[in-house]
Design a protein around this motif. Sequence first.
Motif, PDB file in Angstrom:
ATOM      1  N   UNK A 196       0.842  -1.192   0.000  1.00 56.57           N
ATOM      2  CA  UNK A 196       0.000   0.000   0.000  1.00 56.57           C
ATOM      3  C   UNK A 196       0.880   1.245   0.000  1.00 56.57           C
ATOM      4  N   UNK A 197       0.623   2.115  -0.956  1.00 52.67           N
ATOM      5  CA  UNK A 197       1.338   3.384  -1.048  1.00 52.67           C
ATOM      6  C   UNK A 197       0.339   4.495  -0.798  1.00 52.67           C
ATOM      7  N   UNK A 198       0.524   5.186   0.308  1.00 51.55           N
ATOM      8  CA  UNK A 198      -0.389   6.267   0.662  1.00 51.55           C
ATOM      9  C   UNK A 198       0.419   7.390   1.298  1.00 51.55           C
ATOM     10  N   UNK A 199       0.315   8.546   0.685  1.00 44.58           N
ATOM     11  CA  UNK A 199       1.056   9.684   1.202  1.00 44.58           C
ATOM     12  C   UNK A 199       2.547   9.455   1.109  1.00 44.58           C
ATOM     13  N   UNK A 200       3.233   9.632   2.238  1.00 45.08           N
ATOM     14  CA  UNK A 200       4.692   9.520   2.260  1.00 45.08           C
ATOM     15  C   UNK A 200       5.191   8.144   2.668  1.00 45.08           C
ATOM     16  N   UNK A 201       4.297   7.152   2.786  1.00 44.31           N
ATOM     17  CA  UNK A 201       4.775   5.841   3.236  1.00 44.31           C
ATOM     18  C   UNK A 201       4.308   4.705   2.337  1.00 44.31           C
ATOM     19  N   UNK A 202       5.172   3.707   2.261  1.00 43.59           N
ATOM     20  CA  UNK A 202       4.895   2.463   1.562  1.00 43.59           C
ATOM     21  C   UNK A 202       4.857   1.375   2.628  1.00 43.59           C
ATOM     22  N   UNK A 203       3.720   0.697   2.742  1.00 39.93           N
ATOM     23  CA  UNK A 203       3.548  -0.353   3.739  1.00 39.93           C
ATOM     24  C   UNK A 203       3.440  -1.690   3.014  1.00 39.93           C
ATOM     25  N   UNK A 204       4.231  -2.659   3.437  1.00 38.30           N
ATOM     26  CA  UNK A 204       4.247  -3.992   2.829  1.00 38.30           C
ATOM     27  C   UNK A 204       3.944  -5.013   3.917  1.00 38.30           C
ATOM     28  N   UNK A 205       2.957  -5.881   3.665  1.00 38.01           N
ATOM     29  CA  UNK A 205       2.629  -6.961   4.587  1.00 38.01           C
ATOM     30  C   UNK A 205       2.641  -8.267   3.814  1.00 38.01           C
ATOM     31  N   UNK A 206       3.341  -9.243   4.334  1.00 35.51           N
ATOM     32  CA  UNK A 206       3.423 -10.572   3.720  1.00 35.51           C
ATOM     33  C   UNK A 206       2.942 -11.589   4.743  1.00 35.51           C
ATOM     34  N   UNK A 207       2.024 -12.457   4.324  1.00 36.97           N
ATOM     35  CA  UNK A 207       1.525 -13.496   5.215  1.00 36.97           C
ATOM     36  C   UNK A 207       1.814 -14.860   4.609  1.00 36.97           C
ATOM     37  N   UNK A 208       2.397 -15.736   5.421  1.00 40.15           N
ATOM     38  CA  UNK A 208       2.688 -17.098   4.992  1.00 40.15           C
ATOM     39  C   UNK A 208       2.405 -18.041   6.158  1.00 40.15           C
TER      40      UNK A 208
END
Length: 158
Positions: free
Chosen positions: A86-98
């Motif tokens: 997710x790219x929103x505003x000034x941050x890129x958030x990455x979530x990986x589920x395994x």
Amino acid sequence: MSNPTYQFAQESGPAIHWRLRRNCSVTPAQLGWLYLSLCALSLGIGVFFWLQGATLVLAFAGLEITLVGVAFLAYARHAADGEWISLQGASLVVECESAGRRERAEFARQWVRVEPKSGDHSLIELSGQGRSIEVGRFVRPELRQVLAREIRRALRTA
């Protein structure tokens, strides 16, 4: 609404989201019902032969449903695996589920580097500020560069 310039991403207002998931044709709930049906059928056949005097058939039916249950459990454990970027505003958030384990990394958008891990068809490494995370497991290897270009373009724009 999806922007035609993105193959994998969806835009929602000022945010851009990538949802990369495993292609599962059967949900864990459907698999559970299938397993229960298989158990009933196998045990029914085993009991029928046990009543006829073939006692080992029931033991092998029990072994069969146990082994199939273990295989179904391994499948169901990974059915919900995915990657969310997710790219929103000034941050890129990455979530990986395994297998129920979730890894999360947050980056300042101006410091993110997007590069292949080792070669053109390898996983994509997102790194910055001393952290890194790999994405692209659920994208065909020949399309990973397309995903990397999309993420780079989104980081430069908006």
